[in-house]
Design a protein around this motif. Sequence first.
Motif, PDB file in Angstrom:
ATOM      1  N   TYR A   1       0.814  -1.214   0.000  1.00  0.00           N
ATOM      2  CA  TYR A   1       0.000   0.000   0.000  1.00  0.00           C
ATOM      3  C   TYR A   1       0.852   1.271   0.000  1.00  0.00           C
ATOM      4  CZ  TYR A   1      -3.853  -3.108   1.422  1.00  0.00           C
ATOM      5  OH  TYR A   1      -4.792  -4.091   1.494  1.00  0.00           O
TER       6      TYR A   1
ATOM      7  N   ASP B   1      -0.188   4.181   1.175  1.00  0.00           N
ATOM      8  CA  ASP B   1      -0.432   5.029   2.345  1.00  0.00           C
ATOM      9  C   ASP B   1       0.163   4.454   3.633  1.00  0.00           C
ATOM     10  OD1 ASP B   1      -2.202   2.946   2.573  1.00  0.00           O
ATOM     11  OD2 ASP B   1      -3.987   4.186   2.926  1.00  0.00           O
ATOM     12  N   THR B   2       1.018   3.432   3.496  1.00  0.00           N
ATOM     13  CA  THR B   2       1.854   2.965   4.614  1.00  0.00           C
ATOM     14  C   THR B   2       3.303   3.004   4.115  1.00  0.00           C
ATOM     15  OG1 THR B   2       1.463   0.677   3.891  1.00  0.00           O
ATOM     16  CG2 THR B   2       0.079   1.530   5.673  1.00  0.00           C
TER      17      THR B   2
ATOM     18  N   HIS C   1       6.507   1.282   6.095  1.00  0.00           N
ATOM     19  CA  HIS C   1       6.483  -0.184   6.066  1.00  0.00           C
ATOM     20  C   HIS C   1       6.729  -0.703   4.647  1.00  0.00           C
ATOM     21  CE1 HIS C   1       4.787   0.248  10.074  1.00  0.00           C
ATOM     22  NE2 HIS C   1       4.846  -1.056  10.233  1.00  0.00           N
ATOM     23  N   LYS C   2       6.137  -0.037   3.684  1.00  0.00           N
ATOM     24  CA  LYS C   2       6.316  -0.437   2.290  1.00  0.00           C
ATOM     25  C   LYS C   2       7.780  -0.333   1.874  1.00  0.00           C
ATOM     26  CE  LYS C   2       4.936   0.933  -2.399  1.00  0.00           C
ATOM     27  NZ  LYS C   2       4.104   1.864  -3.196  1.00  0.00           N
TER      28      LYS C   2
ATOM     29  N   GLU D   1       1.697   2.570  11.251  1.00  0.00           N
ATOM     30  CA  GLU D   1       0.971   3.260  10.179  1.00  0.00           C
ATOM     31  C   GLU D   1      -0.407   2.591  10.044  1.00  0.00           C
ATOM     32  OE1 GLU D   1       4.084   4.830   6.953  1.00  0.00           O
ATOM     33  OE2 GLU D   1       4.298   2.671   7.267  1.00  0.00           O
ATOM     34  N   ILE D   2      -1.159   2.649  11.110  1.00  0.00           N
ATOM     35  CA  ILE D   2      -2.463   1.982  11.170  1.00  0.00           C
ATOM     36  C   ILE D   2      -3.500   2.873  10.484  1.00  0.00           C
ATOM     37  CG2 ILE D   2      -4.254   1.106  12.707  1.00  0.00           C
ATOM     38  CD1 ILE D   2      -1.956   0.556  14.749  1.00  0.00           C
ATOM     39  N   ARG D   3      -4.176   2.327   9.472  1.00  0.00           N
ATOM     40  CA  ARG D   3      -5.153   3.076   8.689  1.00  0.00           C
ATOM     41  C   ARG D   3      -6.535   2.412   8.814  1.00  0.00           C
ATOM     42  NH1 ARG D   3      -1.248   6.125   9.001  1.00  0.00           N
ATOM     43  NH2 ARG D   3       0.303   6.353   7.334  1.00  0.00           N
TER      44      ARG D   3
ATOM     45  N   HIS E   1      -7.573  -0.151   6.079  1.00  0.00           N
ATOM     46  CA  HIS E   1      -6.858  -1.420   5.951  1.00  0.00           C
ATOM     47  C   HIS E   1      -7.215  -2.303   7.138  1.00  0.00           C
ATOM     48  CE1 HIS E   1      -4.919   0.451   2.672  1.00  0.00           C
ATOM     49  NE2 HIS E   1      -3.992   1.105   3.342  1.00  0.00           N
TER      50      HIS E   1
ATOM     51  N   SER F   1       6.641  -1.304  15.126  1.00  0.00           N
ATOM     52  CA  SER F   1       6.611  -2.598  14.441  1.00  0.00           C
ATOM     53  C   SER F   1       8.005  -3.199  14.331  1.00  0.00           C
ATOM     54  CB  SER F   1       6.054  -2.435  13.022  1.00  0.00           C
ATOM     55  OG  SER F   1       4.759  -1.908  13.012  1.00  0.00           O
TER      56      SER F   1
ATOM     57  N   THR G   1      -0.145  -2.698  12.043  1.00  0.00           N
ATOM     58  CA  THR G   1      -0.126  -2.062  10.730  1.00  0.00           C
ATOM     59  C   THR G   1      -0.331  -3.090   9.637  1.00  0.00           C
ATOM     60  OG1 THR G   1       1.342  -0.271  11.436  1.00  0.00           O
ATOM     61  CG2 THR G   1       1.275  -0.761   9.080  1.00  0.00           C
TER      62      THR G   1
ATOM     63  N   PHE H   1      -0.104  -3.396   5.716  1.00  0.00           N
ATOM     64  CA  PHE H   1       0.543  -2.593   4.677  1.00  0.00           C
ATOM     65  C   PHE H   1       0.524  -3.247   3.302  1.00  0.00           C
ATOM     66  CE2 PHE H   1       3.739  -5.332   6.447  1.00  0.00           C
ATOM     67  CZ  PHE H   1       4.640  -5.625   5.427  1.00  0.00           C
TER      68      PHE H   1
END
Length: 241
Positions: A73, A75-76, A79-80, A127-129, A132, A154, A202, A204
């Motif tokens: 993703y 928007d993370t 992590h990406k 990066e908790i959305r 997701h 994380s 998160t 991701f």
Amino acid sequence: MFLRLLIPALALLAACNPAPEKPAAAPPPPPGPDIAALTDSTAPAALLTYSRQYPGSEVLFETRLGKIRVKLYDDTPIHKANFLLLARRGVFTETVFNRVVKGFAVQGGQTSDARTIRLRIYRLPPEIRPNHFHVKGALGMARYDDAENPQRLSSNTDFYFAVGKKLTPAQARASASRPLTPAQVQAYATRGGVPALDGAYTVFGEVTEGLDVVEKISQEPVDPRDKWPTHDVGMKVTVVK
């Protein structure tokens, strides 16, 4: 006459004793930050810079049970970027799926190899959305030592695929740790997952191909003490897009 004989002799001597070859130049270091030098505080900025220079969006897992294609993703981004960096450096290829809990999740990214253990010196900010969630096939990142980790940072290597089971709307809402949208309730009913993890870890990425392989991994026999598969499920992870 002596000179005439000497020149061919010298040529023959040179042919038999060629000049030593110059050693090959060392390959350039891989692009991106020095993984071993990253810390909790320096990793976010370094990884975001890396993602701008070397973007990517999909990775492919190859295992003895089949292949899994995963979309990461946008928007993370931390992590990406971290996952892309470690995949390109071959870190995950040295690891296995080390924890399999049937009906819950399959976790990977850890082994007894010293290099991987050393990589755990840095962690990632959450990066908790809300968009997701832990539907079956969601890719999330584990974390450790919650009592000493109030920021819920994380792990940088230990990831998991959610498995779970199909839930009725009432079951999904009752087990969820945050409100679910109608679309999320429907996904948990038709595909399954683990809503109890939503908002806590998160997510991701998600499996786009090979969900059956995740299911196969989740059915592997395990050591009852630590849930480690009795036959290692290794992986090769490459960036494909």
